[in-house]
Scaffold this motif. Structure first.
Motif, mmCIF file in Angstrom:
data_model
loop_
_atom_site.group_PDB
_atom_site.id
_atom_site.type_symbol
_atom_site.label_atom_id
_atom_site.label_comp_id
_atom_site.label_asym_id
_atom_site.label_seq_id
_atom_site.Cartn_x
_atom_site.Cartn_y
_atom_site.Cartn_z
ATOM 1 N N LEU A 175 -50.541 -30.172 28.549
ATOM 2 C CA LEU A 175 -50.505 -29.100 27.473
ATOM 3 C C LEU A 175 -49.424 -29.414 26.361
ATOM 4 C CD1 LEU A 175 -50.072 -26.288 30.041
ATOM 5 C CD2 LEU A 175 -52.203 -27.080 28.992
ATOM 6 N N HIS A 176 -49.817 -30.252 25.701
ATOM 7 C CA HIS A 176 -48.815 -31.008 24.455
ATOM 8 C C HIS A 176 -49.775 -31.618 23.394
ATOM 9 C CE1 HIS A 176 -45.098 -31.792 22.612
ATOM 10 N NE2 HIS A 176 -44.441 -31.440 23.748
ATOM 11 N N PHE A 181 -42.540 -36.694 28.203
ATOM 12 C CA PHE A 181 -42.383 -37.080 29.518
ATOM 13 C C PHE A 181 -42.478 -36.014 30.494
ATOM 14 C CE2 PHE A 181 -39.202 -37.773 33.022
ATOM 15 C CZ PHE A 181 -39.624 -38.999 33.478
ATOM 16 N N MET A 182 -41.611 -34.957 30.114
ATOM 17 C CA MET A 182 -41.587 -33.790 31.109
ATOM 18 C C MET A 182 -42.819 -33.230 31.074
ATOM 19 S SD MET A 182 -38.764 -33.941 32.108
ATOM 20 C CE MET A 182 -38.584 -32.079 32.804
ATOM 21 N N ALA A 183 -44.092 -33.225 30.073
ATOM 22 C CA ALA A 183 -45.297 -32.715 30.079
ATOM 23 C C ALA A 183 -46.107 -33.359 31.172
ATOM 24 C CB ALA A 183 -45.702 -32.527 28.589
ATOM 25 N N VAL A 184 -45.919 -34.720 31.131
ATOM 26 C CA VAL A 184 -46.802 -35.447 32.060
ATOM 27 C C VAL A 184 -46.284 -35.167 33.507
ATOM 28 C CG1 VAL A 184 -47.490 -37.912 32.603
ATOM 29 C CG2 VAL A 184 -46.984 -37.241 30.169
ATOM 30 N N MET A 185 -44.924 -35.103 33.692
ATOM 31 C CA MET A 185 -44.561 -35.066 35.006
ATOM 32 C C MET A 185 -45.078 -33.973 35.702
ATOM 33 S SD MET A 185 -42.332 -37.427 35.774
ATOM 34 C CE MET A 185 -41.609 -36.226 37.477
ATOM 35 N N THR A 195 -36.392 -37.358 39.466
ATOM 36 C CA THR A 195 -36.789 -37.957 38.283
ATOM 37 C C THR A 195 -36.664 -37.391 37.044
ATOM 38 O OG1 THR A 195 -38.554 -38.987 39.740
ATOM 39 C CG2 THR A 195 -38.842 -38.948 37.232
ATOM 40 N N LYS A 196 -36.871 -35.801 37.067
ATOM 41 C CA LYS A 196 -36.488 -35.069 36.032
ATOM 42 C C LYS A 196 -35.201 -34.769 35.634
ATOM 43 C CE LYS A 196 -40.632 -32.064 37.027
ATOM 44 N NZ LYS A 196 -41.082 -30.876 37.314
ATOM 45 N N SER A 197 -34.481 -35.071 36.611
ATOM 46 C CA SER A 197 -32.895 -34.941 36.542
ATOM 47 C C SER A 197 -32.399 -35.948 35.713
ATOM 48 C CB SER A 197 -32.063 -34.548 37.944
ATOM 49 O OG SER A 197 -32.663 -33.458 38.316
ATOM 50 N N TYR A 198 -32.979 -37.053 36.010
ATOM 51 C CA TYR A 198 -32.527 -38.545 35.354
ATOM 52 C C TYR A 198 -32.728 -38.433 33.990
ATOM 53 C CZ TYR A 198 -33.080 -43.294 33.903
ATOM 54 O OH TYR A 198 -32.782 -44.534 32.879
ATOM 55 N N SER A 199 -34.078 -37.950 33.821
ATOM 56 C CA SER A 199 -34.652 -38.086 32.357
ATOM 57 C C SER A 199 -33.609 -37.139 31.457
ATOM 58 C CB SER A 199 -36.037 -37.518 32.250
ATOM 59 O OG SER A 199 -36.405 -37.483 30.798
ATOM 60 N N LEU A 200 -33.238 -35.800 31.976
ATOM 61 C CA LEU A 200 -32.782 -34.696 31.377
ATOM 62 C C LEU A 200 -31.340 -35.173 31.183
ATOM 63 C CD1 LEU A 200 -34.353 -31.445 32.520
ATOM 64 C CD2 LEU A 200 -34.591 -32.321 30.522
ATOM 65 N N PRO A 270 -45.821 -21.725 25.324
ATOM 66 C CA PRO A 270 -45.899 -23.002 24.895
ATOM 67 C C PRO A 270 -46.186 -23.191 23.586
ATOM 68 C CG PRO A 270 -47.943 -22.002 26.090
ATOM 69 C CD PRO A 270 -46.627 -21.058 25.988
ATOM 70 N N GLN A 271 -46.918 -22.284 22.850
ATOM 71 C CA GLN A 271 -47.002 -22.439 21.456
ATOM 72 C C GLN A 271 -45.605 -22.971 20.601
ATOM 73 O OE1 GLN A 271 -48.323 -20.077 23.099
ATOM 74 N NE2 GLN A 271 -48.514 -18.076 21.833
#
Length: 312
Positions: A175-176, A181-185, A195-200, A270-271
């Motif tokens: 949905l992008h 990264f987060m959208a694929v996760m 994993t999300k915490s590392y990226s953020l 999301p828009q």
């Protein structure tokens, strides 16, 4: 389920901007215009700086690094995005998606780093002009440039490998408008909190550090400008800094909104989220050649000189 290769889909489908499918062709018009301005504007800046020896100064070396970053950053997203809007070319191969993801995040980090470098250059030029050439020697410029690039590559290089090691058991629809990264996760299975915490954490720490450096630099510049012996010199310094701060605010405000939305803004449509996520990849690369380039007197003179001789 989509066609799979081991634990991941063979391709993803980029949906674009959910909820705005009917008007995406109209949205593509300003997006395309911004990309054209960003691409050719930055290319012109690069060619002018390279060809004009009088522009071989720290400020313009950093500007050329920023322009190269802008060309790559905008080109990593806009052609595919326009393909979605115009021709409904929504499919993107798994490996291509990971490559796009790496380029987006690493070059966004480089963009932020070069903003810091240029803010520091203006700080030294205005607050300590007699030592400007000594502090920002060619060796220092190379070290700063390599450090910014190295930081962007190293901190975001793990992202594609992390994604590749995860298991996908849901849809392959992202949905992008690009492989964020987060959208694929969101398409992976299992607990991905770490994993999300590392990226953020990496993105937020890098952004906060850079923003604090920029704020400090421009605060000291403002203090010095207000105490310059002549009013005209002070106004000139303030005018330059105001335009720089404008493009920096656009970049960091939209980027911060995007990162915060991933963490806390689950109720934001999301828009809105995706539209703003596109702004920080499009607007700064378009504005940088104007703010940092065309408004700079030496580049103005060089552009006028080139077009004058071209029309003669």
């Amino acid at each position: 389920m989509p066609p799979m290769n081991d634990s991941h889909p063979l391709y993803f489908i980029l949906l674009g901007i959910p909820g705005l499918e009917d008007v995406q062709r109209w949205i593509s018009i300003p997006f395309c215009c911004m990309y054209i301005l960003a691409f050719f504007g930055n290319i012109i800046i690069l060619l002018i700086i390279r060809s004009e020896k009088s522009l071989h100064e720290p400020m313009f070396f950093f500007l050329s690094m920023l322009s190269m970053t802008d060309v790559i950053l905008s080109s990593s997203t806009l052609p595919k995005m326009l393909g979605i809007f115009w021709f409904n070319l929504r499919e993107i191969a798994f490996e291509a998606c990971l490559t796009q993801m790496f380029f987006i995040h690493s070059f966004t980090a480089m963009e932020s780093g070069f903003f810091v470098a240029m803010a520091f250059d203006r700080f030294v030029a205005i607050c300590n002009p007699l030592r400007h050439s000594a502090i920002l020697s060619n060796k220092t410029i190379v070290i700063v440039g390599v450090s910014v690039v190295f930081r962007g590559l190293v901190f975001f290089l793990p992202h594609p490998f992390i994604i590749k090691s995860l298991i996908f058991c849901q849809t392959n629809i992202i949905l992008h408008t690009y492989c964020e990264f987060m959208a694929v996760m969101k398409l992976t299975c299992g607990d991905s909190t770490m994993t999300k915490s590392y990226s953020l954490t990496v993105a937020s720490m890098m952004g906060v550090f850079d923003l604090l450096c920029i704020i400090t630099s421009y605060t000291l510049i403002l203090h010095t400008a207000l105490h310059l012996p002549t009013k005209q010199a002070g106004l000139k310094a303030l005018s330059t800094c105001t335009s720089h701060i404008l493009v920096i605010l656009v970049f960091y405000t939209t980027a911060t909104f995007t990162f915060v939305t991933h963490r806390f803004g689950h109720n934001i449509p999301p828009q809105i989220h995706i539209s703003i996520a596109n702004i920080y990849l499009l607007v700064p690369p378009m504005m940088n050649p104007i703010i940092y380039g065309v408004r700079t007197k030496k580049i103005q003179q060089r552009i006028v000189h080139v077009f004058y001789h071209a029309g003669a």
